[in-house]
Write an enzyme that holds these catalytic residues in place. Structure first.
Site, PDB file in Angstrom:
ATOM      1  N   CYS A 163     -25.617  34.143  -9.699  1.00 50.13           N
ATOM      2  CA  CYS A 163     -24.537  35.066 -10.047  1.00 50.13           C
ATOM      3  C   CYS A 163     -24.921  35.693 -11.390  1.00 50.13           C
ATOM      4  CB  CYS A 163     -23.276  34.216 -10.153  1.00 50.13           C
ATOM      5  SG  CYS A 163     -21.855  35.112 -10.700  1.00 50.13           S
ATOM      6  N   CYS A 210      -9.106  36.536 -15.850  1.00 49.85           N
ATOM      7  CA  CYS A 210     -10.565  36.447 -15.938  1.00 49.85           C
ATOM      8  C   CYS A 210     -10.985  36.277 -17.394  1.00 49.85           C
ATOM      9  CB  CYS A 210     -11.178  37.712 -15.347  1.00 49.85           C
ATOM     10  SG  CYS A 210     -12.939  37.877 -15.667  1.00 49.85           S
ATOM     11  N   CYS A 225     -16.110  43.047 -20.397  1.00 53.47           N
ATOM     12  CA  CYS A 225     -15.664  43.943 -19.331  1.00 53.47           C
ATOM     13  C   CYS A 225     -14.426  44.685 -19.808  1.00 53.47           C
ATOM     14  CB  CYS A 225     -15.330  43.148 -18.069  1.00 53.47           C
ATOM     15  SG  CYS A 225     -14.824  44.199 -16.694  1.00 53.47           S
ATOM     16  N   CYS A 253      -8.842  42.183 -16.307  1.00 55.83           N
ATOM     17  CA  CYS A 253      -8.009  41.387 -15.395  1.00 55.83           C
ATOM     18  C   CYS A 253      -7.548  40.144 -16.153  1.00 55.83           C
ATOM     19  CB  CYS A 253      -8.797  40.991 -14.159  1.00 55.83           C
ATOM     20  SG  CYS A 253      -9.542  42.408 -13.338  1.00 55.83           S
ATOM     21  N   CYS A 268     -18.478  31.210 -11.131  1.00 53.17           N
ATOM     22  CA  CYS A 268     -18.949  32.582 -10.985  1.00 53.17           C
ATOM     23  C   CYS A 268     -17.777  33.548 -11.134  1.00 53.17           C
ATOM     24  CB  CYS A 268     -19.565  32.688  -9.609  1.00 53.17           C
ATOM     25  SG  CYS A 268     -20.616  34.064  -9.433  1.00 53.17           S
ATOM     26  N   GLU A 283     -23.809  35.599 -19.385  1.00 51.31           N
ATOM     27  CA  GLU A 283     -24.087  34.369 -18.648  1.00 51.31           C
ATOM     28  C   GLU A 283     -24.533  34.668 -17.225  1.00 51.31           C
ATOM     29  OE1 GLU A 283     -20.589  31.920 -21.011  1.00 51.31           O
ATOM     30  OE2 GLU A 283     -20.738  31.725 -18.854  1.00 51.31           O
TER      31      GLU A 283
HETATM   32  N1  SAH Z   1     -16.033  42.839 -12.133  1.00 53.70           N
HETATM   33  C1  SAH Z   1     -16.381  42.583 -10.795  1.00 53.70           C
HETATM   34  C2  SAH Z   1     -17.446  41.509 -10.630  1.00 53.70           C
HETATM   35  C3  SAH Z   1     -17.351  40.319 -11.527  1.00 53.70           C
HETATM   36  S1  SAH Z   1     -15.943  39.287 -11.315  1.00 53.70           S
HETATM   37  C4  SAH Z   1     -15.150  42.223  -9.989  1.00 53.70           C
HETATM   38  O1  SAH Z   1     -14.103  41.993 -10.558  1.00 53.70           O
HETATM   39  O2  SAH Z   1     -15.270  42.217  -8.759  1.00 53.70           O
HETATM   40  C5  SAH Z   1     -16.377  38.411  -9.824  1.00 53.70           C
HETATM   41  C6  SAH Z   1     -15.234  37.735  -9.098  1.00 53.70           C
HETATM   42  O3  SAH Z   1     -14.718  36.598  -9.801  1.00 53.70           O
HETATM   43  C7  SAH Z   1     -14.069  38.671  -8.900  1.00 53.70           C
HETATM   44  O4  SAH Z   1     -13.634  38.632  -7.574  1.00 53.70           O
HETATM   45  C8  SAH Z   1     -13.065  38.090  -9.849  1.00 53.70           C
HETATM   46  O5  SAH Z   1     -11.791  38.459  -9.503  1.00 53.70           O
HETATM   47  C9  SAH Z   1     -13.318  36.611  -9.762  1.00 53.70           C
HETATM   48  N2  SAH Z   1     -12.688  35.837 -10.847  1.00 53.70           N
HETATM   49  C10 SAH Z   1     -12.544  36.221 -12.140  1.00 53.70           C
HETATM   50  N3  SAH Z   1     -11.868  35.278 -12.851  1.00 53.70           N
HETATM   51  C11 SAH Z   1     -11.587  34.277 -11.984  1.00 53.70           C
HETATM   52  C12 SAH Z   1     -10.902  33.034 -12.123  1.00 53.70           C
HETATM   53  N4  SAH Z   1     -10.363  32.652 -13.276  1.00 53.70           N
HETATM   54  N5  SAH Z   1     -10.789  32.266 -11.024  1.00 53.70           N
HETATM   55  C13 SAH Z   1     -11.333  32.649  -9.845  1.00 53.70           C
HETATM   56  N6  SAH Z   1     -11.977  33.805  -9.647  1.00 53.70           N
HETATM   57  C14 SAH Z   1     -12.112  34.637 -10.717  1.00 53.70           C
HETATM   58 FE1  SF4 Z   2     -13.918  42.602 -15.261  1.00 48.62          FE
HETATM   59 FE2  SF4 Z   2     -13.258  40.062 -14.850  1.00 48.62          FE
HETATM   60 FE3  SF4 Z   2     -11.762  42.002 -13.801  1.00 48.62          FE
HETATM   61 FE4  SF4 Z   2     -14.239  41.544 -12.807  1.00 48.62          FE
HETATM   62  S1  SF4 Z   2     -12.485  40.141 -12.728  1.00 48.62           S
HETATM   63  S2  SF4 Z   2     -13.292  43.533 -13.336  1.00 48.62           S
HETATM   64  S3  SF4 Z   2     -15.292  40.924 -14.706  1.00 48.62           S
HETATM   65  S4  SF4 Z   2     -12.056  41.607 -16.001  1.00 48.62           S
END
Ligand code: SAH
Ligand code: SF4
Length: 409
Positions: free
Chosen positions: A129, A143, A136, A140, A360, A110
């Site tokens: 974005c 996420c 991934c 996390c 994003c 996406e």
């Molecule tokens: N993997 C990289 C880039 C993609 S994620 C990273 O983690 O930095 C981009 C941002 O979105 C990250 O800061 C991540 O922590 C945040 N993010 C992911 N899931 C989220 C959620 N449910 N609510 C708010 N921010 C979120």
């Molecule tokens: Fe991967 Fe989501 Fe963690 Fe970014 S926030 S590193 S996309 S699992």
């Protein structure tokens, strides 16, 4: 325990590599070599790049500046658009547009286009974005992408075609993309060669021509990747997903912390700021009762006091299969004031596109299909237990998520 991988498709880099290359991954040099082999004049390379990057042509057959045999040869040798199958969902009264791209092996990624109108002291912004991987591996737990597990790396052309797709949509409205952020699906620093090729194309005046300051790469803390970026010099803004300043909690929120602890990540980011003169952006997703206490603010202040840094606090967007919710705004404001008292520039950011699950960085491939209720319950229980242990200060004893053992080697 590794994050469960939901079987959507079997994404395969090998299958994709067997297809003709995406044209947007080509450079003036590579096209020049291809033209030379065919006996075509070198100036055609410039015409082809213009057609790819400037005209919005739907395919080589529409590029009438080129002779017909060359158009046919281009159509056979390259894929003009690797995100041709794109579905759009519009939200935020038209200001946010989520694009679901189905790639040529069936993998789904996406991108999200966000429009910020001009204000009294600022110009209009159109920020895209983009995704760097399908899924991934970092996992996390807050996420949606992390929950999917790892699919595959994207090719540079697949990263760039997300940009071309958005640029075409904007051009139809007389708008231009002003910013590109690698905050979609995937960990860009675990696909760094291809991400750097994509950034070079975005920067290149003969291709997209977007200034380095308008490109942000966000990482969950891949230390060797940050060091590699530092060695390259100032190419773009680096954002670090911090989420917690204490290792036990960050072990849970960003499982990569078990490999590169937070102090090492901040030290690498500090070196990057010192070498490039560019401020680091730290992101903290605010989760109620998990990482939003005074002790958390102090831990972050302890790490970042005196740094060339900016902290963005982002209320967690709802993700279906977690036990967590966003911190209340009053808590976030209090947290921000604690950081500011420590002299750290801090802003609170509202994520966009929530209604369509397109915020994003929180991109859910909703085609993935839902896990069973029992699996959801196990996952919630595990998160509750592991975050409670973390809050007692215990380091995680869980292994790195599958596939990360070799990360960064
Ligand atoms: N993997 C990289 C880039 C993609 S994620 C990273 O983690 O930095 C981009 C941002 O979105 C990250 O800061 C991540 O922590 C945040 N993010 C992911 N899931 C989220 C959620 N449910 N609510 C708010 N921010 C979120
Ligand atoms: Fe991967 Fe989501 Fe963690 Fe970014 S926030 S590193 S996309 S699992």
């Amino acid at each position: 325990m590794p994050t469960p991988v939901l079987p959507i498709v079997q994404p395969s880099l090998a299958a994709i590599a067997a297809l003709p290359p995406g044209i947007s991954g080509e450079t003036a040099d590579s096209l020049g070599a291809w033209l030379r082999d065919r006996g075509d004049p070198p100036f055609r390379a410039r015409q082809i790049l213009d057609a790819v990057w400037r005209t919005g042509a739907s395919g080589p057959e529409a590029v009438l500046t080129l002779p017909a045999p060359l158009r046919e040869a281009l159509a056979a040798a390259f894929r003009w658009d690797s995100v041709g199958a794109t579905e759009l969902t519009i939200t935020d009264a038209g200001a946010t547009e989520k694009a679901l791209h189905r790639l040529d092996d069936g993998a789904v990624v996406e991108s999200v286009l966000m429009h910020y109108p001009a204000g009294p002291n600022r110009r209009e912004r159109n920020t895209l974005c983009i995704s760097s991987q399908a899924g991934c591996a970092v996992g996390c737990p807050f996420c949606a992408t992390g929950e999917l597990g790892f699919g595959r790396d994207l090719l540079a052309s697949e990263i760039l075609d997300q940009v071309r797709s958005a640029a075409r949509r904007l051009a139809a409205r007389d708008r231009r993309l002003t910013n590109v952020v690698f905050m979609g699906m995937g960990e860009p620093l675990l696909n760094l060669d291809r991400v750097l090729d994509a950034v070079e194309a975005l920067n290149d005046p003969a291709r997209y021509g977007l200034g380095a300051r308008h490109i942000t790469i966000s990482t969950s803390g891949v230390v060797p990747g940050i060091r590699r970026l530092t060695a390259l010099g100032p190419q773009f803004t680096l954002a670090v997903s911090l989420h917690a300043g204490r290792d036990p909690l960050r072990d849970v929120l960003v499982p990569l912390n078990r490999r590169w602890p937070v102090a090492e990540v901040v030290a690498a980011a500090r070196e990057h700021a010192a070498a490039t003169g560019r401020r680091i952006s730290y992101e903290v997703t605010m989760i109620a009762g998990v990482n939003d206490t005074d002790a958390d603010a102090e831990a972050i202040a302890g790490l970042l006091r005196g740094e060339l840094a900016h902290v963005n606090l982002i209320p967690m967007n709802p993700v279906a299969h977690t036990p967590w919710t966003a911190s209340p705004m009053a808590v976030i404001e209090h947290f921000a004031s604690r950081l500011r008292e420590a002299g750290i520039q801090t802003t609170i950011r509202r994520n966009r596109g929530q209604e369509v699950g397109a915020a994003c960085g929180q991109l859910a491939a909703e085609r993935a299909g839902a896990p069973t209720p029992a699996a959801v319950e196990r996952r919630r229980d595990r998160l509750v237990a592991s975050s409670a242990a973390a809050l007692r200060g215990e380091r995680s004893r869980e292994p790195l998520p599958a596939g990360l053992g070799e990360a960064g080697r």
